[in-house]
Design a protein around this motif. Structure first.
Motif, mmCIF file in Angstrom:
data_model
loop_
_atom_site.group_PDB
_atom_site.id
_atom_site.type_symbol
_atom_site.label_atom_id
_atom_site.label_comp_id
_atom_site.label_asym_id
_atom_site.label_seq_id
_atom_site.Cartn_x
_atom_site.Cartn_y
_atom_site.Cartn_z
ATOM 1 N N LEU A 33 0.828 -1.203 0.000
ATOM 2 C CA LEU A 33 0.000 0.000 0.000
ATOM 3 C C LEU A 33 0.864 1.255 0.000
ATOM 4 N N ASP A 35 0.376 5.799 -1.295
ATOM 5 C CA ASP A 35 -0.572 6.778 -1.822
ATOM 6 C C ASP A 35 0.171 7.953 -2.444
ATOM 7 N N ASP A 60 -3.526 1.610 -3.715
ATOM 8 C CA ASP A 60 -3.772 2.765 -2.845
ATOM 9 C C ASP A 60 -4.666 2.432 -1.661
ATOM 10 N N GLY A 61 -5.122 1.191 -1.556
ATOM 11 C CA GLY A 61 -5.924 0.762 -0.422
ATOM 12 C C GLY A 61 -7.413 0.991 -0.566
ATOM 13 N N SER A 62 -7.835 1.690 -1.606
ATOM 14 C CA SER A 62 -9.260 2.029 -1.743
ATOM 15 C C SER A 62 -10.129 0.809 -2.026
ATOM 16 N N ASP A 63 -9.551 -0.220 -2.639
ATOM 17 C CA ASP A 63 -10.323 -1.413 -2.969
ATOM 18 C C ASP A 63 -9.878 -2.613 -2.139
ATOM 19 N N LYS A 65 -9.379 -5.547 0.594
ATOM 20 C CA LYS A 65 -10.143 -6.482 1.395
ATOM 21 C C LYS A 65 -9.284 -6.867 2.595
ATOM 22 N N GLU A 81 -0.699 8.175 9.306
ATOM 23 C CA GLU A 81 -1.143 8.156 7.908
ATOM 24 C C GLU A 81 -1.246 6.727 7.396
ATOM 25 N N GLU A 84 -4.455 4.965 8.481
ATOM 26 C CA GLU A 84 -5.601 5.370 7.673
ATOM 27 C C GLU A 84 -5.604 4.626 6.345
ATOM 28 N N LEU A 85 -4.443 4.528 5.738
ATOM 29 C CA LEU A 85 -4.313 3.876 4.440
ATOM 30 C C LEU A 85 -4.681 2.397 4.519
ATOM 31 N N SER A 88 -8.942 -0.377 5.752
ATOM 32 C CA SER A 88 -9.843 -1.320 5.090
ATOM 33 C C SER A 88 -9.211 -2.694 4.898
ATOM 34 N N SER A 89 -7.932 -2.824 5.209
ATOM 35 C CA SER A 89 -7.252 -4.122 5.114
ATOM 36 C C SER A 89 -7.356 -4.923 6.403
#
Length: 306
Positions: A33, A35, A60-63, A65, A81, A84-85, A88-89
């Motif tokens: 990951l 950004d 970028d971590g937006s998708d 799982k 930071e 935050e990135l 979602s992981s």
């Protein structure tokens, strides 16, 4: 069972460990990951380890799982930071490891994601050096120590066993550490001396392996860290000092620690994790830390002049 891995940070240690995992389970199961500009640079230029282009996949971590294993390999100032990135992981069963220096990253990660997910990790003697997108590691020494406190209230035994077995399966030099908090503080003591002395005296490991002002400052800074450890309930002995000086004396004398690497690249250093932490704890207990006070001032002045 660990089948997917996410790594935040393709720095020196992140690259060494990530490369082994990619080769062990395949690049399609490992996500790195990043950004912004960092993500663009990584995708454009790639990452090289000992002259070989690594098969790293950057996102970028937006998708993302939830990963089975999440590894943080960033520097201390970037941890907030990075969390935050990577948010979602993290799923209910994700195991989290921190490769960061200092004594506070596990607590910071646990406050965000839960103690049940976080294992303590210490890397020792692996000695990689990063310059831009290239990482070089001479030799194959060193080890990764993983553990939980001896009185563990968060039922992490199964996660600890699975993680140690997984890292061993990808040929990483992993050891299960029974007294991991003692190991964390020993590494911190060493970093307080070695990293800061190398930076303040603008030298390499060789400059600390021989008698002189740099080695004297290193030893004095380590002793101050050792004493505040006792205030925190962790007894660091003179035997521990000698053991870690042996580790230092076995390192390549021409190589340099991470803080010196940051200084040469004009990156923000981890002085707050080292001297800053020593001074903060000492203040609470009414102790004096003159050597760390001096190193703190010197390093901040060096950063200001970049």
């Amino acid at each position: 069972m660990i089948g997917t891995v996410t790594i935040v940070g393709a720095g020196a240690l992140g690259t060494v460990i990530g490369d082994a995992i990619v080769k062990g389970i395949g690049p399609e199961k490992v996500r790195f990951l990043a950004d912004g500009d960092r993500l663009a640079r990584c995708r454009e230029k790639g990452v090289f380890y000992n002259g070989e282009l690594c098969d790293f996949r950057f996102f970028d971590g937006s998708d993302a799982k939830p990963a089975d294993l999440l590894i943080f390999g960033v520097k201390g100032p970037a941890l907030e930071e990075a969390m935050e990135l990577a948010a979602s992981s993290v799923g209910p069963d994700t195991v989290i490891l921190s490769l960061l220096n200092g004594i506070s990253s596990e607590e910071t990660l646990a406050q965000r994601f839960g103690w049940d997910k976080v294992l303590y990790t210490v890397t020792q003697g692996m000695d990689p050096v990063r310059e831009e997108n290239t990482v070089v590691r001479r030799g194959s020494g060193g080890a990764i120590f993983v553990g939980v406190p001896q009185e563990d209230y968060f039922d992490r035994e199964e996660k600890l066993t699975e993680t140690v077995d997984f890292l061993a399966s990808v040929a990483l030099p992993v050891r299960r550490e029974e007294d991991i908090l003692h190991r964390v503080w020993c590494k911190f003591m060493m970093n307080v001396g070695v990293n800061q002395a190398c930076m303040a005296y603008e030298t390499n490991y060789g400059g600390l392996q021989q008698p002189g002002p740099a080695r004297e400052a290193m030893l004095a800074a380590m002793n101050e860290a050792r004493k505040i450890g006792a205030c925190q309930g962790v007894l660091l002995t003179q035997k521990d000092m000698k053991e870690y000086l042996t580790v230092l004396d076995r390192l390549d004398p021409t190589s340099i620690p991470s803080m010196r690497q940051d200084a040469l690249a004009h990156r923000k250093t981890e002085v707050e994790l080292f001297a800053g932490t020593v001074r903060s704890i000492a203040k609470r207990f009414g102790m004096q830390t003159p050597v760390n006070d001096t190193l703190y001032q010197i390093i901040h002045e060096m950063e200001t002049n970049w």
